[in-house]
Design a protein around this motif. Structure first.
Motif, PDB file in Angstrom:
ATOM      1  N   LEU A   8       0.386  -1.377  -0.024  1.00  0.00           N
ATOM      2  CA  LEU A   8       0.420  -0.096   0.012  1.00  0.00           C
ATOM      3  C   LEU A   8       0.559   1.623  -0.259  1.00  0.00           C
ATOM      4  CD1 LEU A   8      -2.873  -0.615   2.702  1.00  0.00           C
ATOM      5  CD2 LEU A   8      -2.580  -0.778  -0.281  1.00  0.00           C
ATOM      6  N   GLN A   9       2.137   1.170   0.696  1.00  0.00           N
ATOM      7  CA  GLN A   9       2.234   2.456   0.733  1.00  0.00           C
ATOM      8  C   GLN A   9       3.153   2.599  -0.450  1.00  0.00           C
ATOM      9  OE1 GLN A   9       3.089   4.372   3.284  1.00  0.00           O
ATOM     10  NE2 GLN A   9       1.213   3.300   3.966  1.00  0.00           N
ATOM     11  N   ARG A  10       4.596   1.349  -1.193  1.00  0.00           N
ATOM     12  CA  ARG A  10       4.975   1.352  -2.313  1.00  0.00           C
ATOM     13  C   ARG A  10       3.769   2.360  -3.436  1.00  0.00           C
ATOM     14  NH1 ARG A  10       7.404  -3.299  -1.817  1.00  0.00           N
ATOM     15  NH2 ARG A  10       5.259  -4.630  -3.115  1.00  0.00           N
ATOM     16  N   GLU A  11       2.493   1.863  -3.743  1.00  0.00           N
ATOM     17  CA  GLU A  11       1.189   2.146  -4.261  1.00  0.00           C
ATOM     18  C   GLU A  11       1.611   3.668  -3.913  1.00  0.00           C
ATOM     19  OE1 GLU A  11      -1.442  -1.802  -4.636  1.00  0.00           O
ATOM     20  OE2 GLU A  11      -2.256   0.185  -3.166  1.00  0.00           O
ATOM     21  N   LYS A  12       1.095   4.088  -2.786  1.00  0.00           N
ATOM     22  CA  LYS A  12       0.825   5.265  -2.646  1.00  0.00           C
ATOM     23  C   LYS A  12       2.246   6.110  -3.309  1.00  0.00           C
ATOM     24  CE  LYS A  12      -1.371   6.676   1.831  1.00  0.00           C
ATOM     25  NZ  LYS A  12      -1.001   6.848   2.183  1.00  0.00           N
ATOM     26  N   ALA A  13       3.234   5.794  -2.967  1.00  0.00           N
ATOM     27  CA  ALA A  13       4.516   6.242  -3.285  1.00  0.00           C
ATOM     28  C   ALA A  13       4.050   6.857  -4.934  1.00  0.00           C
ATOM     29  CB  ALA A  13       5.701   5.775  -2.924  1.00  0.00           C
ATOM     30  N   LEU A  14       4.003   5.782  -5.726  1.00  0.00           N
ATOM     31  CA  LEU A  14       3.656   5.926  -6.971  1.00  0.00           C
ATOM     32  C   LEU A  14       2.810   6.484  -7.926  1.00  0.00           C
ATOM     33  CD1 LEU A  14       4.806   1.700  -7.803  1.00  0.00           C
ATOM     34  CD2 LEU A  14       6.269   3.858  -7.743  1.00  0.00           C
ATOM     35  N   VAL A  15       1.673   6.951  -7.175  1.00  0.00           N
ATOM     36  CA  VAL A  15       0.872   8.153  -7.730  1.00  0.00           C
ATOM     37  C   VAL A  15       1.155   8.508  -9.051  1.00  0.00           C
ATOM     38  CG1 VAL A  15      -1.088   8.773  -7.562  1.00  0.00           C
ATOM     39  CG2 VAL A  15      -1.126   6.455  -6.046  1.00  0.00           C
ATOM     40  N   LYS A  16       1.958  10.129  -7.748  1.00  0.00           N
ATOM     41  CA  LYS A  16       2.711  11.301  -8.684  1.00  0.00           C
ATOM     42  C   LYS A  16       2.971  11.177  -9.783  1.00  0.00           C
ATOM     43  CE  LYS A  16       4.339  15.602  -7.744  1.00  0.00           C
ATOM     44  NZ  LYS A  16       5.599  16.577  -6.749  1.00  0.00           N
ATOM     45  N   PRO A  17       4.390   9.957  -9.738  1.00  0.00           N
ATOM     46  CA  PRO A  17       5.835   9.365 -10.800  1.00  0.00           C
ATOM     47  C   PRO A  17       4.791   9.105 -11.763  1.00  0.00           C
ATOM     48  CG  PRO A  17       6.366   8.982  -8.857  1.00  0.00           C
ATOM     49  CD  PRO A  17       5.080   9.567  -8.155  1.00  0.00           C
ATOM     50  N   VAL A  18       3.828   8.294 -11.454  1.00  0.00           N
ATOM     51  CA  VAL A  18       3.007   7.721 -12.711  1.00  0.00           C
ATOM     52  C   VAL A  18       2.343   8.877 -13.277  1.00  0.00           C
ATOM     53  CG1 VAL A  18       0.739   6.084 -13.285  1.00  0.00           C
ATOM     54  CG2 VAL A  18       2.835   5.273 -11.256  1.00  0.00           C
ATOM     55  N   ILE A  19       1.143   9.628 -12.412  1.00  0.00           N
ATOM     56  CA  ILE A  19       0.279  10.786 -13.161  1.00  0.00           C
ATOM     57  C   ILE A  19       1.155  11.651 -13.480  1.00  0.00           C
ATOM     58  CG2 ILE A  19      -0.638  12.712 -12.363  1.00  0.00           C
ATOM     59  CD1 ILE A  19      -2.232  10.804 -10.306  1.00  0.00           C
ATOM     60  N   GLU A  20       2.860  12.210 -13.529  1.00  0.00           N
ATOM     61  CA  GLU A  20       3.180  13.132 -14.167  1.00  0.00           C
ATOM     62  C   GLU A  20       4.219  12.251 -15.827  1.00  0.00           C
ATOM     63  OE1 GLU A  20       6.533  13.661 -11.631  1.00  0.00           O
ATOM     64  OE2 GLU A  20       4.425  15.525 -10.015  1.00  0.00           O
ATOM     65  N   PHE A  21       4.393  11.112 -15.089  1.00  0.00           N
ATOM     66  CA  PHE A  21       4.786  10.188 -16.658  1.00  0.00           C
ATOM     67  C   PHE A  21       4.256   9.766 -17.628  1.00  0.00           C
ATOM     68  CE2 PHE A  21       4.882   6.213 -18.797  1.00  0.00           C
ATOM     69  CZ  PHE A  21       6.393   6.125 -19.623  1.00  0.00           C
ATOM     70  N   VAL A  22       2.302   9.846 -17.093  1.00  0.00           N
ATOM     71  CA  VAL A  22       1.747   9.261 -18.152  1.00  0.00           C
ATOM     72  C   VAL A  22       1.272  10.446 -19.045  1.00  0.00           C
ATOM     73  CG1 VAL A  22      -0.966   8.288 -18.421  1.00  0.00           C
ATOM     74  CG2 VAL A  22       0.249   7.072 -16.773  1.00  0.00           C
ATOM     75  N   PHE A  23       0.983  11.754 -18.329  1.00  0.00           N
ATOM     76  CA  PHE A  23       0.693  13.037 -18.485  1.00  0.00           C
ATOM     77  C   PHE A  23       2.038  13.383 -19.189  1.00  0.00           C
ATOM     78  CE2 PHE A  23       1.093  17.289 -18.665  1.00  0.00           C
ATOM     79  CZ  PHE A  23      -0.331  18.070 -19.075  1.00  0.00           C
ATOM     80  N   HIS A  24       2.663  13.135 -19.695  1.00  0.00           N
ATOM     81  CA  HIS A  24       4.101  13.163 -20.248  1.00  0.00           C
ATOM     82  C   HIS A  24       3.884  12.742 -21.613  1.00  0.00           C
ATOM     83  CE1 HIS A  24       7.875  14.675 -22.025  1.00  0.00           C
ATOM     84  NE2 HIS A  24       8.120  13.443 -21.971  1.00  0.00           N
ATOM     85  N   GLU A  25       3.403  11.323 -21.606  1.00  0.00           N
ATOM     86  CA  GLU A  25       3.690  10.038 -22.760  1.00  0.00           C
ATOM     87  C   GLU A  25       1.953  10.262 -23.221  1.00  0.00           C
ATOM     88  OE1 GLU A  25       5.998   8.601 -24.397  1.00  0.00           O
ATOM     89  OE2 GLU A  25       6.733   9.512 -22.761  1.00  0.00           O
ATOM     90  N   ALA A  26       1.262  11.095 -22.713  1.00  0.00           N
ATOM     91  CA  ALA A  26      -0.299  10.194 -23.526  1.00  0.00           C
ATOM     92  C   ALA A  26      -0.712  12.115 -23.559  1.00  0.00           C
ATOM     93  CB  ALA A  26      -1.605   9.907 -22.160  1.00  0.00           C
TER      94      ALA A  26
END
Length: 70
Positions: A8-26
């Motif tokens: 759960l902590q790993r998922e929470k820590a990854l949300v912001k970087p994933v949002i930034e990456f997906v926004f940049h790519e998509a």
């Protein structure tokens, strides 16, 4: 319980970087599910323009079952 909490902590820590990456790519701001769900191997789904685009932290071993059962 410790393994679940770590996931759960790993998922929470990854949300912001994933949002930034997906926004940049998509080129569109993604929506992120709140919790892991069975349809995405208990990982947290990421949607772009209303369609599934990525999954954050599906537990190891669960993705094969999800892919073969689809």
């Amino acid at each position: 319980m410790a393994a679940i909490e770590a996931l759960l902590q790993r998922e929470k820590a990854l949300v912001k970087p994933v949002i930034e990456f997906v926004f940049h790519e998509a080129g569109a701001y993604p929506a992120v599910g709140r919790d892991g769900i069975p349809e995405f191997a208990m990982g947290v789904p990421v949607y772009v323009r209303g369609r599934p685009s990525a999954v954050i932290c599906p537990p190891p071993g669960s993705t094969r079952a999800a892919v073969t059962s689809s």
